[in-house]
Design a protein around this motif. Structure first.
Motif, PDB file in Angstrom:
ATOM      1  N   VAL A  53      -9.906  84.025  31.526  1.00 58.23           N
ATOM      2  CA  VAL A  53      -9.456  83.688  30.173  1.00 58.23           C
ATOM      3  C   VAL A  53      -8.051  83.109  30.274  1.00 58.23           C
ATOM      4  O   VAL A  53      -7.213  83.626  31.016  1.00 58.23           O
ATOM      5  N   ALA A  54      -7.815  82.052  29.506  1.00 63.47           N
ATOM      6  CA  ALA A  54      -6.480  81.465  29.402  1.00 63.47           C
ATOM      7  C   ALA A  54      -6.227  81.163  27.929  1.00 63.47           C
ATOM      8  O   ALA A  54      -7.030  80.476  27.290  1.00 63.47           O
ATOM      9  N   ILE A  55      -5.136  81.704  27.416  1.00 62.81           N
ATOM     10  CA  ILE A  55      -4.799  81.509  26.010  1.00 62.81           C
ATOM     11  C   ILE A  55      -3.373  80.986  25.905  1.00 62.81           C
ATOM     12  O   ILE A  55      -2.434  81.604  26.431  1.00 62.81           O
ATOM     13  N   ARG A  56      -3.217  79.869  25.241  1.00 56.82           N
ATOM     14  CA  ARG A  56      -1.888  79.329  24.955  1.00 56.82           C
ATOM     15  C   ARG A  56      -1.583  79.674  23.512  1.00 56.82           C
ATOM     16  O   ARG A  56      -2.258  79.220  22.595  1.00 56.82           O
ATOM     17  N   GLY A  57      -0.562  80.506  23.326  1.00 58.46           N
ATOM     18  CA  GLY A  57      -0.180  80.915  21.981  1.00 58.46           C
ATOM     19  C   GLY A  57       0.360  79.745  21.174  1.00 58.46           C
ATOM     20  O   GLY A  57       0.726  78.701  21.730  1.00 58.46           O
ATOM     21  N   ASP A  58       0.404  79.921  19.865  1.00 58.60           N
ATOM     22  CA  ASP A  58       0.925  78.886  18.977  1.00 58.60           C
ATOM     23  C   ASP A  58       2.320  78.450  19.410  1.00 58.60           C
ATOM     24  O   ASP A  58       3.201  79.287  19.616  1.00 58.60           O
ATOM     25  N   ASN A  59       2.471  77.148  19.579  1.00 56.79           N
ATOM     26  CA  ASN A  59       3.756  76.526  19.905  1.00 56.79           C
ATOM     27  C   ASN A  59       4.337  76.926  21.256  1.00 56.79           C
ATOM     28  O   ASN A  59       5.529  76.725  21.505  1.00 56.79           O
ATOM     29  N   ALA A  60       3.526  77.490  22.130  1.00 55.37           N
ATOM     30  CA  ALA A  60       4.006  77.814  23.483  1.00 55.37           C
ATOM     31  C   ALA A  60       4.217  76.509  24.244  1.00 55.37           C
ATOM     32  O   ALA A  60       3.463  75.549  24.083  1.00 55.37           O
ATOM     33  N   SER A  61       5.244  76.466  25.051  1.00 59.04           N
ATOM     34  CA  SER A  61       5.542  75.272  25.844  1.00 59.04           C
ATOM     35  C   SER A  61       4.413  75.008  26.835  1.00 59.04           C
ATOM     36  O   SER A  61       3.771  75.946  27.317  1.00 59.04           O
ATOM     37  N   PRO A  62       4.189  73.737  27.163  1.00 63.43           N
ATOM     38  CA  PRO A  62       3.074  73.392  28.051  1.00 63.43           C
ATOM     39  C   PRO A  62       3.125  74.079  29.420  1.00 63.43           C
ATOM     40  O   PRO A  62       2.084  74.462  29.950  1.00 63.43           O
ATOM     41  N   HIS A  63       4.309  74.263  29.982  1.00 69.26           N
ATOM     42  CA  HIS A  63       4.414  74.849  31.328  1.00 69.26           C
ATOM     43  C   HIS A  63       4.015  76.322  31.373  1.00 69.26           C
ATOM     44  O   HIS A  63       3.716  76.850  32.439  1.00 69.26           O
ATOM     45  N   THR A  64       3.984  76.987  30.228  1.00 71.67           N
ATOM     46  CA  THR A  64       3.713  78.424  30.224  1.00 71.67           C
ATOM     47  C   THR A  64       2.303  78.754  30.700  1.00 71.67           C
ATOM     48  O   THR A  64       2.077  79.802  31.291  1.00 71.67           O
ATOM     49  N   MET A  65       1.372  77.854  30.456  1.00 71.62           N
ATOM     50  CA  MET A  65      -0.009  78.107  30.875  1.00 71.62           C
ATOM     51  C   MET A  65      -0.101  78.172  32.401  1.00 71.62           C
ATOM     52  O   MET A  65      -0.711  79.079  32.957  1.00 71.62           O
ATOM     53  N   GLU A  66       0.513  77.210  33.078  1.00 67.80           N
ATOM     54  CA  GLU A  66       0.481  77.187  34.545  1.00 67.80           C
ATOM     55  C   GLU A  66       1.266  78.364  35.130  1.00 67.80           C
ATOM     56  O   GLU A  66       0.826  78.999  36.090  1.00 67.80           O
ATOM     57  N   ASN A  67       2.432  78.668  34.570  1.00 63.68           N
ATOM     58  CA  ASN A  67       3.209  79.811  35.067  1.00 63.68           C
ATOM     59  C   ASN A  67       2.435  81.114  34.902  1.00 63.68           C
ATOM     60  O   ASN A  67       2.427  81.959  35.814  1.00 63.68           O
ATOM     61  N   ALA A  68       1.788  81.298  33.768  1.00 56.96           N
ATOM     62  CA  ALA A  68       1.017  82.527  33.535  1.00 56.96           C
ATOM     63  C   ALA A  68      -0.137  82.627  34.534  1.00 56.96           C
ATOM     64  O   ALA A  68      -0.403  83.702  35.081  1.00 56.96           O
ATOM     65  N   ARG A  69      -0.809  81.513  34.798  1.00 50.90           N
ATOM     66  CA  ARG A  69      -1.910  81.522  35.762  1.00 50.90           C
ATOM     67  C   ARG A  69      -1.417  81.902  37.150  1.00 50.90           C
ATOM     68  O   ARG A  69      -2.014  82.724  37.843  1.00 50.90           O
ATOM     69  N   ARG A  70      -0.288  81.336  37.549  1.00 53.94           N
ATOM     70  CA  ARG A  70       0.242  81.630  38.874  1.00 53.94           C
ATOM     71  C   ARG A  70       0.698  83.083  38.988  1.00 53.94           C
ATOM     72  O   ARG A  70       0.557  83.713  40.043  1.00 53.94           O
ATOM     73  N   LYS A  71       1.233  83.641  37.918  1.00 54.00           N
ATOM     74  CA  LYS A  71       1.629  85.050  37.933  1.00 54.00           C
ATOM     75  C   LYS A  71       0.393  85.943  38.077  1.00 54.00           C
ATOM     76  O   LYS A  71       0.398  86.911  38.852  1.00 54.00           O
ATOM     77  N   ALA A  72      -0.658  85.637  37.335  1.00 51.54           N
ATOM     78  CA  ALA A  72      -1.896  86.413  37.431  1.00 51.54           C
ATOM     79  C   ALA A  72      -2.480  86.312  38.838  1.00 51.54           C
ATOM     80  O   ALA A  72      -2.907  87.315  39.421  1.00 51.54           O
ATOM     81  N   TYR A  73      -2.483  85.125  39.404  1.00 53.82           N
ATOM     82  CA  TYR A  73      -3.007  84.897  40.756  1.00 53.82           C
ATOM     83  C   TYR A  73      -2.189  85.676  41.787  1.00 53.82           C
ATOM     84  O   TYR A  73      -2.746  86.330  42.670  1.00 53.82           O
ATOM     85  N   THR A  74      -0.874  85.616  41.669  1.00 57.63           N
ATOM     86  CA  THR A  74       0.005  86.296  42.625  1.00 57.63           C
ATOM     87  C   THR A  74      -0.182  87.809  42.566  1.00 57.63           C
ATOM     88  O   THR A  74      -0.295  88.465  43.609  1.00 57.63           O
ATOM     89  N   THR A  75      -0.231  88.367  41.366  1.00 60.04           N
ATOM     90  CA  THR A  75      -0.376  89.818  41.252  1.00 60.04           C
ATOM     91  C   THR A  75      -1.727  90.280  41.794  1.00 60.04           C
ATOM     92  O   THR A  75      -1.837  91.340  42.413  1.00 60.04           O
ATOM     93  N   MET A  76      -2.765  89.473  41.614  1.00 62.74           N
ATOM     94  CA  MET A  76      -4.074  89.823  42.171  1.00 62.74           C
ATOM     95  C   MET A  76      -4.062  89.678  43.693  1.00 62.74           C
ATOM     96  O   MET A  76      -4.529  90.552  44.413  1.00 62.74           O
ATOM     97  N   SER A  77      -3.505  88.601  44.185  1.00 63.02           N
ATOM     98  CA  SER A  77      -3.504  88.335  45.628  1.00 63.02           C
ATOM     99  C   SER A  77      -2.751  89.386  46.420  1.00 63.02           C
ATOM    100  O   SER A  77      -3.193  89.809  47.490  1.00 63.02           O
ATOM    101  N   PHE A  78      -1.604  89.815  45.896  1.00 61.38           N
ATOM    102  CA  PHE A  78      -0.751  90.734  46.647  1.00 61.38           C
ATOM    103  C   PHE A  78      -0.782  92.153  46.097  1.00 61.38           C
ATOM    104  O   PHE A  78      -0.063  93.030  46.572  1.00 61.38           O
ATOM    105  N   ARG A  79      -1.612  92.377  45.092  1.00 55.13           N
ATOM    106  CA  ARG A  79      -1.906  93.703  44.553  1.00 55.13           C
ATOM    107  C   ARG A  79      -0.662  94.482  44.137  1.00 55.13           C
ATOM    108  O   ARG A  79      -0.550  95.686  44.381  1.00 55.13           O
ATOM    109  N   THR A  80       0.254  93.773  43.507  1.00 56.76           N
ATOM    110  CA  THR A  80       1.479  94.391  43.011  1.00 56.76           C
ATOM    111  C   THR A  80       1.964  93.597  41.811  1.00 56.76           C
ATOM    112  O   THR A  80       1.533  92.462  41.604  1.00 56.76           O
ATOM    113  N   SER A  81       2.852  94.174  41.036  1.00 54.80           N
ATOM    114  CA  SER A  81       3.418  93.416  39.916  1.00 54.80           C
ATOM    115  C   SER A  81       4.248  92.257  40.465  1.00 54.80           C
ATOM    116  O   SER A  81       4.787  92.341  41.576  1.00 54.80           O
ATOM    117  N   THR A  82       4.346  91.200  39.699  1.00 52.72           N
ATOM    118  CA  THR A  82       5.172  90.093  40.166  1.00 52.72           C
ATOM    119  C   THR A  82       6.655  90.458  40.096  1.00 52.72           C
ATOM    120  O   THR A  82       7.457  89.838  40.792  1.00 52.72           O
TER     121      THR A  82
END
Length: 153
Positions: A53-82
């Motif tokens: 799931v990917a949700i871009r909130g109202d008026n969120a900047s375009p880069h936030t979607m990619e940053n959020a995805r990378r944070k989710a990927y990193t936390t899953m890959s390394f099994r720790t909070s970012t």
């Protein structure tokens, strides 16, 4: 000779649970930050780092979607909070310094693992609220805490 075990496994239960709760986590994350006046995006990934799931909130900047995805990927890959991962990076951990050069890895706070009991089954990331992303993600996870305890699976 090969043998196969029929029937549901714990892994398939975990995968289904991540998919089942992903929309609630993402909406809860965006809602929490929105209530604080932040315009964010939230992304939930499965155990393979693929976006559920990917949700871009109202008026969120375009880069936030990619940053959020990378944070989710990193936390899953390394099994720790970012946040913890970023601290290791800031301490000049040589392994982490090399890992952040990998595609999709980011050392910015705002990602937390999704746990079914003690098993990590996914990751969630938020972006757009400097210093507040992780508490918003935790608020999203809190919306499904009973389901993630494993009692419903």
């Amino acid at each position: 000779m090969c043998g196969f075990r029929a029937g549901p496994s714990r892994a398939s239960d975990a995968s289904r649970s991540a998919y089942a709760v992903a929309p609630t986590i993402a909406h809860g994350t965006v809602g929490s930050c929105s209530a604080k006046g932040y315009r964010v995006s939230a992304v939930v990934v499965d155990r393979d780092g693929q976006t559920i799931v990917a949700i871009r909130g109202d008026n969120a900047s375009p880069h936030t979607m990619e940053n959020a995805r990378r944070k989710a990927y990193t936390t899953m890959s390394f099994r720790t909070s970012t946040t913890d991962y970023a601290k290791r990076s800031a301490d000049n951990n040589p392994v982490v310094r090399q890992q952040v050069t990998l595609p999709n890895v980011i050392d910015i706070p705002g990602g937390l693992p999704i746990k079914l009991g003690t098993e990590i089954v996914g990751g969630v990331g938020a972006s757009g609220s400097p210093g507040v992303d992780e508490p918003c993600v935790q608020a999203g996870l809190d919306k499904v805490i009973r389901q993630l305890s494993g009692s419903n699976f």
